[in-house]
Scaffold this motif. Structure first.
Motif, PDB file in Angstrom:
ATOM      1  N   LEU A  39      37.107  26.142   3.479  1.00  0.00           N
ATOM      2  CA  LEU A  39      37.486  24.893   4.124  1.00  0.00           C
ATOM      3  C   LEU A  39      36.259  24.076   4.508  1.00  0.00           C
ATOM      4  CD1 LEU A  39      40.090  26.289   6.695  1.00  0.00           C
ATOM      5  CD2 LEU A  39      40.594  25.192   4.516  1.00  0.00           C
ATOM      6  N   CYS A  40      36.515  22.805   4.796  1.00  0.00           N
ATOM      7  CA  CYS A  40      35.516  21.938   5.396  1.00  0.00           C
ATOM      8  C   CYS A  40      36.199  21.217   6.558  1.00  0.00           C
ATOM      9  CB  CYS A  40      34.978  20.939   4.378  1.00  0.00           C
ATOM     10  SG  CYS A  40      33.587  19.965   5.002  1.00  0.00           S
ATOM     11  N   ARG A  41      35.588  21.305   7.747  1.00  0.00           N
ATOM     12  CA  ARG A  41      36.117  20.604   8.922  1.00  0.00           C
ATOM     13  C   ARG A  41      35.303  19.327   9.093  1.00  0.00           C
ATOM     14  NH1 ARG A  41      37.461  24.116  13.518  1.00  0.00           N
ATOM     15  NH2 ARG A  41      35.415  24.971  13.094  1.00  0.00           N
ATOM     16  N   ALA A  89      37.036  30.452   8.302  1.00  0.00           N
ATOM     17  CA  ALA A  89      38.097  29.642   7.688  1.00  0.00           C
ATOM     18  C   ALA A  89      39.470  30.153   8.114  1.00  0.00           C
ATOM     19  CB  ALA A  89      37.969  29.656   6.166  1.00  0.00           C
ATOM     20  N   ARG A  90      39.641  31.468   8.158  1.00  0.00           N
ATOM     21  CA  ARG A  90      40.933  32.035   8.603  1.00  0.00           C
ATOM     22  C   ARG A  90      41.221  31.664  10.050  1.00  0.00           C
ATOM     23  NH1 ARG A  90      39.089  35.930   5.235  1.00  0.00           N
ATOM     24  NH2 ARG A  90      38.110  37.162   6.878  1.00  0.00           N
ATOM     25  N   ALA A  91      40.224  31.720  10.896  1.00  0.00           N
ATOM     26  CA  ALA A  91      40.410  31.355  12.303  1.00  0.00           C
ATOM     27  C   ALA A  91      40.716  29.861  12.442  1.00  0.00           C
ATOM     28  CB  ALA A  91      39.165  31.713  13.118  1.00  0.00           C
ATOM     29  N   ALA A  92      40.052  29.033  11.639  1.00  0.00           N
ATOM     30  CA  ALA A  92      40.287  27.587  11.708  1.00  0.00           C
ATOM     31  C   ALA A  92      41.699  27.233  11.261  1.00  0.00           C
ATOM     32  CB  ALA A  92      39.267  26.849  10.837  1.00  0.00           C
ATOM     33  N   ALA A 123      45.335  17.906  14.029  1.00  0.00           N
ATOM     34  CA  ALA A 123      44.417  17.744  12.902  1.00  0.00           C
ATOM     35  C   ALA A 123      45.176  17.430  11.615  1.00  0.00           C
ATOM     36  CB  ALA A 123      43.592  19.016  12.713  1.00  0.00           C
ATOM     37  N   PHE A 124      44.513  16.703  10.722  1.00  0.00           N
ATOM     38  CA  PHE A 124      45.029  16.497   9.369  1.00  0.00           C
ATOM     39  C   PHE A 124      44.668  17.738   8.577  1.00  0.00           C
ATOM     40  CE2 PHE A 124      43.925  15.448   4.982  1.00  0.00           C
ATOM     41  CZ  PHE A 124      45.164  15.016   4.528  1.00  0.00           C
ATOM     42  N   MET A 125      45.644  18.310   7.879  1.00  0.00           N
ATOM     43  CA  MET A 125      45.423  19.559   7.159  1.00  0.00           C
ATOM     44  C   MET A 125      45.732  19.403   5.682  1.00  0.00           C
ATOM     45  SD  MET A 125      47.272  21.942   9.956  1.00  0.00           S
ATOM     46  CE  MET A 125      48.219  20.622  10.693  1.00  0.00           C
ATOM     47  N   ASN A 126      44.857  19.913   4.848  1.00  0.00           N
ATOM     48  CA  ASN A 126      45.051  19.946   3.412  1.00  0.00           C
ATOM     49  C   ASN A 126      44.689  21.353   2.943  1.00  0.00           C
ATOM     50  OD1 ASN A 126      45.397  19.037   0.685  1.00  0.00           O
ATOM     51  ND2 ASN A 126      43.179  18.918   0.541  1.00  0.00           N
ATOM     52  N   ALA A 134      40.870  22.133   2.288  1.00  0.00           N
ATOM     53  CA  ALA A 134      40.429  23.176   1.373  1.00  0.00           C
ATOM     54  C   ALA A 134      39.447  22.556   0.386  1.00  0.00           C
ATOM     55  CB  ALA A 134      41.631  23.752   0.621  1.00  0.00           C
ATOM     56  N   THR A 135      38.458  23.329  -0.011  1.00  0.00           N
ATOM     57  CA  THR A 135      37.489  22.880  -1.005  1.00  0.00           C
ATOM     58  C   THR A 135      36.832  24.104  -1.632  1.00  0.00           C
ATOM     59  OG1 THR A 135      35.428  21.675  -1.392  1.00  0.00           O
ATOM     60  CG2 THR A 135      35.752  22.563   0.822  1.00  0.00           C
ATOM     61  N   ARG A 136      36.526  24.006  -2.898  1.00  0.00           N
ATOM     62  CA  ARG A 136      35.825  25.108  -3.570  1.00  0.00           C
ATOM     63  C   ARG A 136      34.317  25.054  -3.301  1.00  0.00           C
ATOM     64  NH1 ARG A 136      40.100  24.429  -7.137  1.00  0.00           N
ATOM     65  NH2 ARG A 136      41.237  26.382  -7.399  1.00  0.00           N
ATOM     66  N   HIS A 137      33.859  23.918  -2.772  1.00  0.00           N
ATOM     67  CA  HIS A 137      32.427  23.721  -2.517  1.00  0.00           C
ATOM     68  C   HIS A 137      32.223  23.175  -1.105  1.00  0.00           C
ATOM     69  CE1 HIS A 137      32.163  24.231  -6.847  1.00  0.00           C
ATOM     70  NE2 HIS A 137      33.067  23.269  -6.974  1.00  0.00           N
ATOM     71  N   PRO A 138      32.527  23.968  -0.080  1.00  0.00           N
ATOM     72  CA  PRO A 138      32.452  23.449   1.294  1.00  0.00           C
ATOM     73  C   PRO A 138      31.051  23.023   1.715  1.00  0.00           C
ATOM     74  CG  PRO A 138      32.811  25.821   1.315  1.00  0.00           C
ATOM     75  CD  PRO A 138      32.944  25.368  -0.106  1.00  0.00           C
TER      76      PRO A 138
END
Length: 153
Positions: A111-113, A88-91, A100-103, A129-133
């Motif tokens: 995260l979820c890509r 996630a840090r690298a992404a 990319a669209f970023m949230n 960002a998501t608590r449940h990727p």
């Protein structure tokens, strides 16, 4: 509805909101304790409402995907991948495509890509960002498999 999540802030952000209210009280209390309490209450309620109501939602249905105010039809949503920790840090950093669209949320590290397969959209993927990727990626990928298997041949 296949998936829904509201990206509310973490508990420690509420400590900051309380601190701002306390600072408002301390700033005005020497003049009037009652006015200090009113200022503190207005600050805490106002900032608290802004923080709570400003939290984006992720909603996945059979028709579309919505992340905050952005939305895309389901037919243009490709595969999804859950990202945690170093991935996630690298992404978010060196692996990020500027198109990319970023949230991102400071209090939500995972995260979820989500790949975008619209040929006219220059956005290669959504990164949210998501608590449940894992759950979000599973819901997107299951919907994609269902759409492929029910496509006319």
């Amino acid at each position: 509805m296949r998936y829904e999540e509201r990206l509310t802030v973490s508990w420690w952000v509420w400590l900051i909101v309380a601190f701002v209210g306390g600072a408002g009280f301390v700033a005005v209390a020497p003049i009037s304790t009652v006015v200090g309490l009113i200022v503190a209450a207005v600050l805490v309620v106002g900032i608290g409402l802004a923080v709570h109501l400003g939290a984006p939602r992720i909603v996945l249905t059979d028709e579309d995907l919505r992340v905050g105010r952005a939305h895309i039809e389901r037919e243009y949503v490709g595969a999804a991948e859950a990202l945690r920790g170093a991935e996630a840090r690298a992404a978010r950093g060196p692996g990020l495509d500027g198109r990319a669209f970023m949230n991102f949320r400071v209090s939500v590290p995972d995260l979820c890509r989500i790949q975008i397969v619209d040929p006219v959209d220059p956005t290669p993927y959504w990164l949210t960002a998501t608590r449940h990727p894992d759950e979000l990626a599973r819901a997107i990928n299951e919907g994609q498999r269902r759409a492929v298997s029910s496509a006319p041949r």
